[in-house]
Design a protein around this motif. Structure first.
Motif, short mmCIF file in Angstrom:
data_model
loop_
_atom_site.label_atom_id
_atom_site.label_comp_id
_atom_site.label_asym_id
_atom_site.label_seq_id
_atom_site.Cartn_x
_atom_site.Cartn_y
_atom_site.Cartn_z
N LYS A 112 -26.54 5.34 -32.05
CA LYS A 112 -26.66 4.84 -32.97
C LYS A 112 -26.59 5.19 -34.40
O LYS A 112 -27.00 6.63 -34.15
CB LYS A 112 -28.43 3.96 -32.72
CG LYS A 112 -28.38 3.59 -33.96
CD LYS A 112 -27.68 2.30 -34.35
CE LYS A 112 -28.87 1.24 -35.65
NZ LYS A 112 -27.90 0.04 -36.02
N ARG A 113 -25.79 5.14 -35.22
CA ARG A 113 -26.17 5.75 -36.86
C ARG A 113 -27.01 4.86 -38.07
O ARG A 113 -26.77 3.89 -38.19
CB ARG A 113 -25.35 5.60 -37.06
CG ARG A 113 -23.54 6.80 -36.84
CD ARG A 113 -22.67 6.73 -37.49
NE ARG A 113 -21.68 8.05 -36.36
CZ ARG A 113 -20.96 7.70 -35.12
NH1 ARG A 113 -20.28 6.03 -35.62
NH2 ARG A 113 -20.47 8.52 -34.82
N ALA A 123 -28.31 8.74 -35.25
CA ALA A 123 -30.69 8.67 -34.01
C ALA A 123 -30.53 8.54 -33.35
O ALA A 123 -31.25 9.31 -32.86
CB ALA A 123 -30.66 6.97 -34.69
N LEU A 124 -29.17 8.00 -32.22
CA LEU A 124 -28.97 8.63 -30.63
C LEU A 124 -27.14 8.86 -30.36
O LEU A 124 -26.61 8.44 -31.55
CB LEU A 124 -29.42 6.86 -30.09
CG LEU A 124 -29.96 6.52 -29.73
CD1 LEU A 124 -30.19 4.78 -29.40
CD2 LEU A 124 -30.93 7.27 -30.07
N ASP A 125 -27.36 10.48 -30.13
CA ASP A 125 -26.32 10.90 -29.68
C ASP A 125 -25.22 10.85 -28.68
O ASP A 125 -25.81 11.83 -28.18
CB ASP A 125 -26.12 12.31 -30.43
CG ASP A 125 -24.92 13.19 -31.42
OD1 ASP A 125 -23.58 12.51 -31.15
OD2 ASP A 125 -24.97 13.94 -31.37
N GLY A 142 -36.02 10.02 -32.18
CA GLY A 142 -34.79 8.77 -31.36
C GLY A 142 -35.47 8.07 -30.35
O GLY A 142 -35.04 6.92 -30.28
N THR A 200 -35.56 3.96 -31.75
CA THR A 200 -34.48 3.65 -31.90
C THR A 200 -34.51 3.23 -30.55
O THR A 200 -33.31 2.58 -30.61
CB THR A 200 -33.73 4.98 -31.98
OG1 THR A 200 -34.12 4.61 -34.53
CG2 THR A 200 -31.77 4.16 -33.11
N HIS A 230 -33.57 15.00 -32.20
CA HIS A 230 -31.94 14.63 -32.70
C HIS A 230 -31.49 14.06 -32.17
O HIS A 230 -29.88 14.60 -32.19
CB HIS A 230 -32.19 16.86 -33.10
CG HIS A 230 -32.57 17.11 -33.18
ND1 HIS A 230 -33.44 17.05 -34.97
CD2 HIS A 230 -32.75 18.38 -32.76
CE1 HIS A 230 -33.84 18.17 -35.02
NE2 HIS A 230 -33.81 19.01 -34.49
N GLY A 231 -31.61 13.07 -31.62
CA GLY A 231 -31.01 12.04 -30.92
C GLY A 231 -30.21 12.63 -29.49
O GLY A 231 -29.58 11.23 -29.12
N ASP A 254 -39.63 8.17 -35.96
CA ASP A 254 -38.34 8.57 -35.28
C ASP A 254 -37.32 7.60 -36.73
O ASP A 254 -37.96 6.63 -36.92
CB ASP A 254 -38.26 7.51 -34.36
CG ASP A 254 -38.58 8.50 -33.40
OD1 ASP A 254 -38.46 7.63 -31.93
OD2 ASP A 254 -39.41 9.01 -33.49
#
Length: 314
Positions: free
Chosen positions: A11-12, A18-20, A41, A44, A209-210, A314
């Motif tokens: 998710k960007r 935000a979610l990697d 995150g 999110t 950090h996601g 977040d």
């Protein structure tokens, strides 16, 4: 069996990730703790699971349903207790629960039964006509839970449900979480109170950090960061021979006596303890008490994230 399956989730926001590429499973029937510093995150992730946010890449399956293709059915299976109180102050407690239960598809006699049941479950059965504006913080939190559970969700997501409330209400909510789990709800639980997560969660994921940086039971997470454990033994009549014998045991790194306390540093306390007790017994040393000192979840969290909770949201 996994009731939530997340694969390679991305998710960007305006170029910020935000979610990697998060992948994790939440098993049916467990209380799953989701932890991370502020800005990691968590929110999110929760909003994405609930369908309040779309995601850019990856997949989510909830109770066997593809999240994107069946979002309306997915939402019916989820109950959300948000971090911010989500109530209508101009509606009674009962009408608040009824409103959210209707959104989940309940109607008629079943709707009325479930609303009354939810109010009773959270201990507000004697307040059906009261307005939330007159409630304490703890009562509002409990009504928030009632709004989320009236439709009997298979998955209950609870985002910081005990923030800013009195100890009695906090205890009531934690007991409610365990009871809901016993009744069949799988629960995703976030909290900044590490002792809560440690006491009620079967499995824990830590994100920062996601990224997913660790997942497992509290004991599993301890093993990722703990190189040493301590055995503390209250003793009587210790002698030089017993202390030297303990120091020679395999797995013992250090052993010192301070007054009536013997402290032993080892990499595996459970494996070493039996040998320690044998040496003490052979040398006539009486044992009054034993304690294994392990790091709590907060220590593990700080070791894995490298810092305290940040102020950034977040």
């Amino acid at each position: 069996m996994a009731i939530v399956e997340i694969r390679d989730l991305v998710k960007r926001y305006h170029g910020h990730v935000a979610l990697d590429n998060i992948s994790l499973d939440i098993n049916e029937g467990e209380i799953f703790g989701l932890l991370g510093p502020n800005g990691a995150g968590k929110s999110t992730m929760i909003n994405t699971l609930c369908g309040l946010l779309t995601f850019d890449r990856g997949s989510i399956r909830i109770d066997g349903l593809d999240h994107r293709a069946n979002i309306l059915e997915v939402k019916k299976r989820i109950g959300l207790v948000p971090q911010e109180i989500a109530l209508f102050n101009n509606l009674t407690a009962k009408d608040n629960v009824k409103f959210f239960a209707k959104l989940a598809g309940l109607r008629g006699k079943l709707l009325c039964e479930r609303v009354d049941e939810a109010l009773e479950f959270v201990g507000l059965q004697d307040k059906p006509k009261a307005l939330p504006r007159g409630f304490s913080g703890g009562m509002k939190r409990r009504l928030n839970i009632a709004c989320a559970i009236a439709h009997h969700p298979k998955i209950l997501i609870m985002d910081e449900p005990t923030v800013g409330i009195d100890p009695q209400s906090r205890y009531h909510i934690l007991e409610s979480v365990k009871k809901l789990n016993e009744l069949g709800s799988s629960i995703v639980y976030t909290s900044h109170y590490m002792e809560e997560v440690q006491s009620i969660c079967n499995s824990i994921a830590i994100i920062d950090h996601g990224k997913l940086i660790a997942q497992g039971s509290t004991q599993t997470l301890r093993k990722l960061v703990v190189e040493e454990e301590k055995i503390v033994i209250e003793i009587v009549d210790v002698n030089f021979t017993s202390l030297q014998g303990i120091k020679r045991l395999a797995g013992v790194k250090e052993a010192e006596v301070d007054g009536g306390t013997l402290e032993i540093i080892t990499r595996n306390a459970q494996a070493v303890l039996q040998d320690v007790l044998f040496v003490l017994s052979q040398n006539g040393v009486r044992v009054k008490g034993i304690k294994l000192v392990e790091p709590d979840l907060e220590s593990v969290f700080l070791a894995l994230t490298g810092r305290n909770l940040r102020d950034k949201e977040d």
